[in-house]
Scaffold this active site. Sequence first.
Site, PDB file in Angstrom:
ATOM      1  N   ASP A 238       6.341 -22.324 130.943  1.00 12.19           N
ATOM      2  CA  ASP A 238       6.735 -22.824 132.267  1.00 12.19           C
ATOM      3  C   ASP A 238       7.328 -21.693 133.107  1.00 12.19           C
ATOM      4  O   ASP A 238       6.978 -21.514 134.275  1.00 12.19           O
ATOM      5  CB  ASP A 238       7.762 -23.957 132.094  1.00 12.19           C
ATOM      6  CG  ASP A 238       8.350 -24.419 133.417  1.00 12.19           C
ATOM      7  OD1 ASP A 238       7.680 -25.203 134.119  1.00 12.19           O
ATOM      8  OD2 ASP A 238       9.461 -23.975 133.772  1.00 12.19           O
TER       9      ASP A 238
ATOM     10  N   LYS B 293       5.885 -19.595 136.665  1.00  8.39           N
ATOM     11  CA  LYS B 293       6.722 -19.338 137.841  1.00  8.39           C
ATOM     12  C   LYS B 293       6.766 -17.841 138.163  1.00  8.39           C
ATOM     13  O   LYS B 293       6.821 -17.455 139.328  1.00  8.39           O
ATOM     14  CB  LYS B 293       8.121 -19.922 137.616  1.00  8.39           C
ATOM     15  CG  LYS B 293       8.095 -21.458 137.651  1.00  8.39           C
ATOM     16  CD  LYS B 293       9.369 -22.096 137.113  1.00  8.39           C
ATOM     17  CE  LYS B 293       9.273 -23.626 137.195  1.00  8.39           C
ATOM     18  NZ  LYS B 293      10.336 -24.304 136.409  1.00  8.39           N
TER      19      LYS B 293
ATOM     20  N   GLY C 140      14.394 -32.183 139.413  1.00  6.77           N
ATOM     21  CA  GLY C 140      15.003 -33.432 139.845  1.00  6.77           C
ATOM     22  C   GLY C 140      14.147 -34.126 140.885  1.00  6.77           C
ATOM     23  O   GLY C 140      13.343 -33.502 141.567  1.00  6.77           O
TER      24      GLY C 140
END
Lengths: 346, 346
Positions: free
Chosen positions: B222, B226, B323
């Site tokens: 992950d 990025k 979130g």
Amino acid sequence: MAVKIGLVGCGTVGMGLIELLDRKKDFLREKYDFDFSLVFVTDLIKGTVFSKDGLDTGELKETAARGGLSESGYAGTGSCGLAELLSETRPDIVCEAAPTDYRTGEPGMTILSSALKAGASAVTSSKGAVGLNMAGLKKLARENGVHLRFESSVLSGTPLINLVRGPLAGCSLSKAEGIVNGTTNYILTRMESGLSYSEALGEAQRLGYAETDPAGDVEGFDAAVKVCIMSAEFFGSALSIDEVRRAGITGVTEADVANAARSGRRIKLIAGVSRAGESVSGYVEPRAVDLANPLASISGAANAVTLTTDNLGEITVSGPGAGKKETAQGILSDMLEIVSLRSAGK
Amino acid sequence: MAVKIGLVGCGTVGMGLIELLDRKKDFLREKYDFDFSLVFVTDLIKGTVFSKDGLDTGELKETAARGGLSESGYAGTGSCGLAELLSETRPDIVCEAAPTDYRTGEPGMTILSSALKAGASAVTSSKGAVGLNMAGLKKLARENGVHLRFESSVLSGTPLINLVRGPLAGCSLSKAEGIVNGTTNYILTRMESGLSYSEALGEAQRLGYAETDPAGDVEGFDAAVKVCIMSAEFFGSALSIDEVRRAGITGVTEADVANAARSGRRIKLIAGVSRAGESVSGYVEPRAVDLANPLASISGAANAVTLTTDNLGEITVSGPGAGKKETAQGILSDMLEIVSLRSAGK
């Protein structure tokens, strides 16, 4: 897009801007289509130079570094006033980087007002005018169809004002709080190494961080003006400097610093503004901050602000709080934004 | 300005966006002149709903929360494909918030390409497509006179991509390095309290931070994607995920964490990309970070990135890394920027 720039104030920050523009000229043209010409530079001590066709930044930085601007070979030199410079050169943007008086906002207030009324956008790195009457200056900008920007007035070029305006668009803020004065943070950091307050202050003065009369920093006035700017910009609420609850670091002792360290904390001069309902309050105070708080790791002359937002919770940005090229970068960032708005007819 | 939005993917992030738009509708109209209508929502599991006149976000969030979108009262429901939705509703912006496959970039790649080709700007919160072929997608956007944005793909809505693009304009970057994976940071933070790696991983799984198969996080995939996004965006350099030097946290022991603590440091999974001359290199690796480093104070599921710049030295931004409403905020920020460019005819 061609943009004509005028510069008022050629001290450290003004020199930084000339050097930055000179160094990044090609980069700015290629990456941002920012094709500037510097049409005047005026400084109380160094004098004035102007040219409708644009001054050579390379030559200018040499001349200004030697002392007097009027020693340059340009025809337009001498002591003409700002009104004359504005009407003679018709700049798109006036950058103001003069020393500031917190109580009167001068000379920034007069310089920025004159520029805006003459139809130029205005960028300032000084705190006085925007701390005192941001709403009035913004109104003047709107009435004249131009823009007012002041990223460098808080945290120098470290993004704060433009961060909230741009990338944080859509968020509502309830608090902005942080370390906004590098001198006091340097002193407090050095006291953690066992220096007394007066030893740390003396060292800061020797290094050029603190003025001979350090009151503006150590009694929290500088931080309080920045609180006024944050309050006006983030909450649309004009606080006077006297309405900011203010305590400086003059009363902080070696014992206070050592006690805080023993309980896993660090003393920091915390400046902030918060909103609860319609009520906005500003404050500057030394506070023992837990090591888990991102503000605790801000050492020396660095600055940081934590923004409390509805959509993201807490966002912290940290970086330099002052400096020649650092402050110039904030002015440049403001100019690039203005030009992108202008090219868009906004 | 009126703006028609289409949404592909109605899981956690998509729901977050619908809720955010519903909650801040009036604020967005008043403050940013952002007068949106949501013209379609399509989700692999929940189904599809569309209306040229705009869906009611209040009603939609209730319906979607109950499960199926097609239970709504709108005439335009059912299983029509993306091409049909695009031609039927002609959105200005398509938001893509579908799960992502790092290796193929799908389904984001197809969704974003289809939107751009149909003349809609595209905003994505998923990493696959922009990590794999940002240049191709940007080219497609340019060719169609529209925009591609992806703030939420790194650090969710915490400003990073748009921070560099906007407020840091004028700076050149040489490095971007930080903590970009919340799951591994949570595990490492808990190991500081004495938990073993497997205990901390188990806790993260119980709390929903880590997947049942945690490899994507703990082996650094992950974070590596990025890094690919930061490399392409900040340096214009396309790295494949296999070109990113990568070590995860599976080999980090309690002893490593305790040893670091004894020497005043913390182990963090550091992801970064740096440029030296023409050479750009990306990496993900556990590293013992000194407590004076702003990254050391980033605890739990928070994220942070330090940018090394020519004009400002080091700038660090920290905030949530994931979130529901946090990711939706990044999408909103992207849309607000696109609309401001669009209203300017850019």
